[in-house]
Enzyme design. Structure first.
Site, PDB file in Angstrom:
ATOM      1  CG  ASN A   1      -0.412  -0.133   2.529  1.00  0.00           C
ATOM      2  OD1 ASN A   1       0.596  -0.795   2.718  1.00  0.00           O
ATOM      3  ND2 ASN A   1      -1.024   0.502   3.504  1.00  0.00           N
TER       4      ASN A   1
ATOM      5  CB  CYS B   1      -5.345  -1.313  -1.590  1.00  0.00           C
ATOM      6  SG  CYS B   1      -6.655  -0.558  -0.632  1.00  0.00           S
TER       7      CYS B   1
ATOM      8  CD  GLU C   1      -5.463  -5.811  -1.214  1.00  0.00           C
ATOM      9  OE1 GLU C   1      -4.869  -4.721  -1.102  1.00  0.00           O
ATOM     10  OE2 GLU C   1      -6.214  -6.272  -0.341  1.00  0.00           O
TER      11      GLU C   1
HETATM   12  N1  THU Z   1      -5.192  -1.453   2.651  1.00  0.00           N
HETATM   13  C1  THU Z   1      -4.649  -2.278   1.713  1.00  0.00           C
HETATM   14  O1  THU Z   1      -3.588  -1.984   1.139  1.00  0.00           O
HETATM   15  N2  THU Z   1      -5.299  -3.432   1.404  1.00  0.00           N
HETATM   16  C2  THU Z   1      -6.408  -3.890   2.062  1.00  0.00           C
HETATM   17  O2  THU Z   1      -6.888  -4.970   1.736  1.00  0.00           O
HETATM   18  C3  THU Z   1      -7.009  -3.093   3.125  1.00  0.00           C
HETATM   19  C4  THU Z   1      -6.454  -1.731   3.303  1.00  0.00           C
HETATM   20  C5  THU Z   1      -4.456  -0.237   3.036  1.00  0.00           C
HETATM   21  C6  THU Z   1      -5.038   1.063   2.577  1.00  0.00           C
HETATM   22  C7  THU Z   1      -4.472   2.025   3.596  1.00  0.00           C
HETATM   23  O3  THU Z   1      -3.168   2.418   3.198  1.00  0.00           O
HETATM   24  C8  THU Z   1      -4.329   1.196   4.861  1.00  0.00           C
HETATM   25  O4  THU Z   1      -4.380  -0.159   4.442  1.00  0.00           O
HETATM   26  C9  THU Z   1      -5.417   1.457   5.897  1.00  0.00           C
HETATM   27  O5  THU Z   1      -6.675   1.359   5.319  1.00  0.00           O
END
Ligand code: THU
Length: 137
Positions: free
Chosen positions: A42, A53, A55
Site C-alpha cells: 500500500n 491498496c 492489491e
Molecule cells: N489497505 C490495503 O492496502 N489493502 C487492504 O486490503 C485493506 C487496506 C491499506 C489502505 C491504507 O493504506 C491502509 O491499508 C489502511 O486502510
C-alpha cells in the site's frame, strides 16, 4: 505455486509499504496463470484519497506489463511492525478491480488465517451481484 508460498511473498512485499498516516501496512502477491508473480504494497498520500491498496498496486503492475490472466492473490497486512492480522481481506474497490481482470469463479483470494496459515476465498463469494465487464460488452 503453493498458496502458502504466495502468502509469504505478500508478507515480504509488506515491507515496502508506505503508510505514514494509518500505520497499517499491507503486502500483496498476485499469481498470473503463466506462473509469474507481481507484488505490491500500500502507498499512502498526504491528501489521503490518492492512497492505493497493496492489491491494486500488484494488479496494476501486472496489467501495465501486459498480463491479463490471473489465478490468485495473497494479502498480508496489519498494524505496522505487528504480525499479520487474519481479518485483512481486500476492500470493495480492490474487489471491483479484481473483477475487471479475473474470472470470478476461478480466482482465489488468500488471506492469513488466525494462526498465519492461508485461508482461501473464491472471488465470487467476496463480491456477489457484481457489476462486471460482461454488462458492457
Ligand atoms: N489497505 C490495503 O492496502 N489493502 C487492504 O486490503 C485493506 C487496506 C491499506 C489502505 C491504507 O493504506 C491502509 O491499508 C489502511 O486502510
Amino acid at each position: 505455486m503453493e498458496y502458502s508460498a504466495l502468502l509469504k511473498m505478500a508478507a515480504l512485499a509488506r515491507g515496502a509499504s508506505y503508510a505514514p498516516y494509518s500505520h497499517f501496512t499491507v503486502g500483496a502477491a498476485l499469481l498470473c496463470t503463466d506462473g509469474s508473480v507481481y507484488t505490491g504494497a500500500n502507498i499512502e498520500n498526504a491528501a489521503l484519497t490518492p492512497t492505493v491498496c497493496a492489491e491494486r498496486v500488484a494488479i496494476f503492475k501486472a496489467v501495465s506489463e501486459g498480463k491479463r490472466s490471473f489465478k490468485a492473490i495473497a494479502v498480508s497486512g496489519g498494524k505496522d511492525r505487528e504480525a499479520p492480522d487474519a481479518a485483512v481481506s481486500p476492500c470493495g474497490v480492490c474487489r471491483q478491480v479484481m473483477l475487471e481482470f479475473c474470472d470470478v469463479g476461478n480466482f482465489d483470494v488468500i488471506v492469513a488465517g488466525a494462526t498465519g496459515e492461508p485461508t482461501t476465498y473464491r472471488l465470487d463469494t467476496l463480491i456477489p451481484l457484481a457489476f462486471g465487464p460482461e454488462k458492457l460488452v
